[in-house]
Scaffold this active site. Structure first.
Site, PDB file in Angstrom:
ATOM      1  CG  ASP A 100      -1.581   1.084   1.353  1.00  0.00           C
ATOM      2  OD1 ASP A 100      -2.129   1.721   0.398  1.00  0.00           O
ATOM      3  OD2 ASP A 100      -1.830   1.757   2.544  1.00  0.00           O
ATOM      4  CB  SER A 101       0.044   4.703  -0.701  1.00  0.00           C
ATOM      5  OG  SER A 101      -0.929   4.798   0.470  1.00  0.00           O
TER       6      SER A 101
ATOM      7  CE1 TYR B 273       2.942   5.300  -3.309  1.00  0.00           C
ATOM      8  CE2 TYR B 273       1.596   3.504  -4.276  1.00  0.00           C
ATOM      9  CZ  TYR B 273       2.930   4.132  -3.892  1.00  0.00           C
ATOM     10  OH  TYR B 273       3.945   3.484  -3.573  1.00  0.00           O
ATOM     11  N   GLY B 274      -2.651   9.105  -3.489  1.00  0.00           N
ATOM     12  CA  GLY B 274      -4.060   9.820  -4.161  1.00  0.00           C
ATOM     13  C   GLY B 274      -3.716  11.029  -4.679  1.00  0.00           C
TER      14      GLY B 274
ATOM     15  CB  CYS C  69      -2.890   0.946  -2.551  1.00  0.00           C
ATOM     16  SG  CYS C  69      -2.701   2.604  -3.002  1.00  0.00           S
ATOM     17  CG  ASN C  70      -9.302   1.274  -3.778  1.00  0.00           C
ATOM     18  OD1 ASN C  70     -10.192   0.743  -4.743  1.00  0.00           O
ATOM     19  ND2 ASN C  70      -9.460   0.833  -2.463  1.00  0.00           N
TER      20      ASN C  70
ATOM     21  CD  GLU D 148      -2.272   7.152   6.872  1.00  0.00           C
ATOM     22  OE1 GLU D 148      -1.162   7.704   7.403  1.00  0.00           O
ATOM     23  OE2 GLU D 148      -2.014   6.569   5.935  1.00  0.00           O
TER      24      GLU D 148
ATOM     25  CB  CYS E 132     -10.012   4.976  -0.137  1.00  0.00           C
ATOM     26  SG  CYS E 132      -8.516   5.563   0.822  1.00  0.00           S
ATOM     27  CB  THR E 133      -6.753   0.694   1.601  1.00  0.00           C
ATOM     28  OG1 THR E 133      -5.908   1.458   1.302  1.00  0.00           O
ATOM     29  CG2 THR E 133      -6.820  -0.461   0.611  1.00  0.00           C
ATOM     30  CG  HIS E 134      -6.841   5.227   4.739  1.00  0.00           C
ATOM     31  ND1 HIS E 134      -5.778   4.818   3.434  1.00  0.00           N
ATOM     32  CD2 HIS E 134      -5.836   5.911   5.666  1.00  0.00           C
ATOM     33  CE1 HIS E 134      -4.797   5.215   3.866  1.00  0.00           C
ATOM     34  NE2 HIS E 134      -4.575   5.573   4.878  1.00  0.00           N
TER      35      HIS E 134
HETATM   36  N1  DGL Z   1      -4.117   3.662   0.157  1.00  0.00           N
HETATM   37  C1  DGL Z   1      -4.619   4.685  -0.762  1.00  0.00           C
HETATM   38  C2  DGL Z   1      -5.815   4.278  -1.498  1.00  0.00           C
HETATM   39  O1  DGL Z   1      -6.447   3.119  -1.232  1.00  0.00           O
HETATM   40  C3  DGL Z   1      -4.997   5.911   0.061  1.00  0.00           C
HETATM   41  C4  DGL Z   1      -4.047   6.810   0.704  1.00  0.00           C
HETATM   42  C5  DGL Z   1      -3.207   7.248  -0.098  1.00  0.00           C
HETATM   43  O2  DGL Z   1      -3.767   8.317  -0.911  1.00  0.00           O
HETATM   44  O3  DGL Z   1      -1.964   7.257  -0.383  1.00  0.00           O
HETATM   45  O4  DGL Z   1      -6.227   4.611  -2.416  1.00  0.00           O
END
Ligand code: DGL
Length: 273
Positions: free
Chosen positions: A17-18, A49-50, A80-81, A160, A192-194
């Site tokens: 994941d990011s 990453y978003g 991570c999406n 977070e 989104c994984t969060h």
């Molecule tokens: N893990 C990212 C996602 O699922 C969210 C956090 C990020 O933007 O890095 O898109």
């Protein structure tokens, strides 16, 4: 090149994941497969990453996958999406045959398809929404389905920082989800994984009137399917899980508690040189 047939049952499952948010997916996998060793990589040096370009996300994802494959992973889960939408095809181009690959987009798309919904909302990071991947995939399966997509970039940093299920997060959720675009949806994808951490608050906002989907258990289902199909299930846990991050800070270590209910030992690993 290694071929899938050379993969071994006792190899690990690599998850990346990011950052730390992918631990929601990792958690679902730990619970379902107690015999599988997990090697997790959180690219905390490049998070979020978003907000990155698709090219940057592809570059980071390739490096991370190479690292995970070097650790003998039989499967790579892109937890991570933003990375799944920007880099999945590229990762297959480079590494297909070296491991089984699972992204978080397809399982979520399938979980909502053929359920008779007429209007579905998708909330995610800017990168995922910009990729248009959910709308494209959902419309391919059901051209009559109305799909609306909203970027909710404050949600990931908010979670977070530990703001969920409190007044501040409730206000931010209300602010985003009151968008008229979402009027009349009968289902919402948390892309989104969060976001599983704020699923209950989102459900409260919609007063339980819509169905809400996230990519935790549905991804574990696909992991199970793929391991079974290739007869790659581990019979015994080999060693202990490993958690790598590209940049260590105390705050990342602290944040693992938010996602796992206990603080994990994070190992800093430089893989960019
Ligand atoms: N893990 C990212 C996602 O699922 C969210 C956090 C990020 O933007 O890095 O898109």
């Amino acid at each position: 090149m290694v071929q899938n047939k050379d993969l071994k049952r006792n190899y690990s499952i690599g998850i990346f994941d990011s950052g730390i948010g992918g631990l929601t997916v990792a958690n679902a996998i730990f619970k379902r497969f107690p015999n599988e060793k997990i090697i997790y990589f959180g690219d905390t040096a490049h998070l979020p990453y978003g907000d990155k370009s698709a090219d940057s996300i592809r570059f980071y994802s390739l490096k991370i996958c190479k690292f995970l494959l070097e650790q003998n992973c039989k499967m790579i889960v892109i937890a991570c999406n933003s990375a799944s939408s920007a880099a999945y095809d590229t990762l297959l181009e480079f590494f297909e045959g070296n491991a089984l690959f699972v992204n978080v987009v397809d399982p979520l798309v399938h979980s909502v398809s053929y359920k008779g919904f007429s209007k579905v909302g998708v909330i995610a990071t800017k990168a995922t929404i910009r990729s248009d991947i959910y709308r494209r995939k959902l419309k391919t399966i059901d051209p009559d389905l109305e799909v609306v997509q909203l970027a909710t970039p404050l949600f990931a940093p908010m979670i977070e920082e530990g703001f969920h299920n409190n007044q501040l997060s409730t206000e931010i959720i209300k602010n985003y989800l009151s968008h008229e675009m979402l009027n009349g949806i009968d289902a919402l994808l948390l892309a989104c994984t969060h976001y599983p951490l704020i699923k209950d608050s989102i459900d409260q906002f919609f007063e339980g009137k819509i169905e809400i989907f996230d990519s935790t258990d549905v991804v574990a289902d696909v992991v199970e399917e793929k391991l079974n199909k290739s007869s790659l299930n581990s019979e015994k846990l080999q060693g202990t899980h490993e958690f790598y991050v590209s940049e260590f800070t105390e705050s990342f270590a602290e944040t693992t508690k938010v996602f796992c209910n206990k603080e994990l030992e994070l190992i800093e690993k430089a893989i960019w040189t």
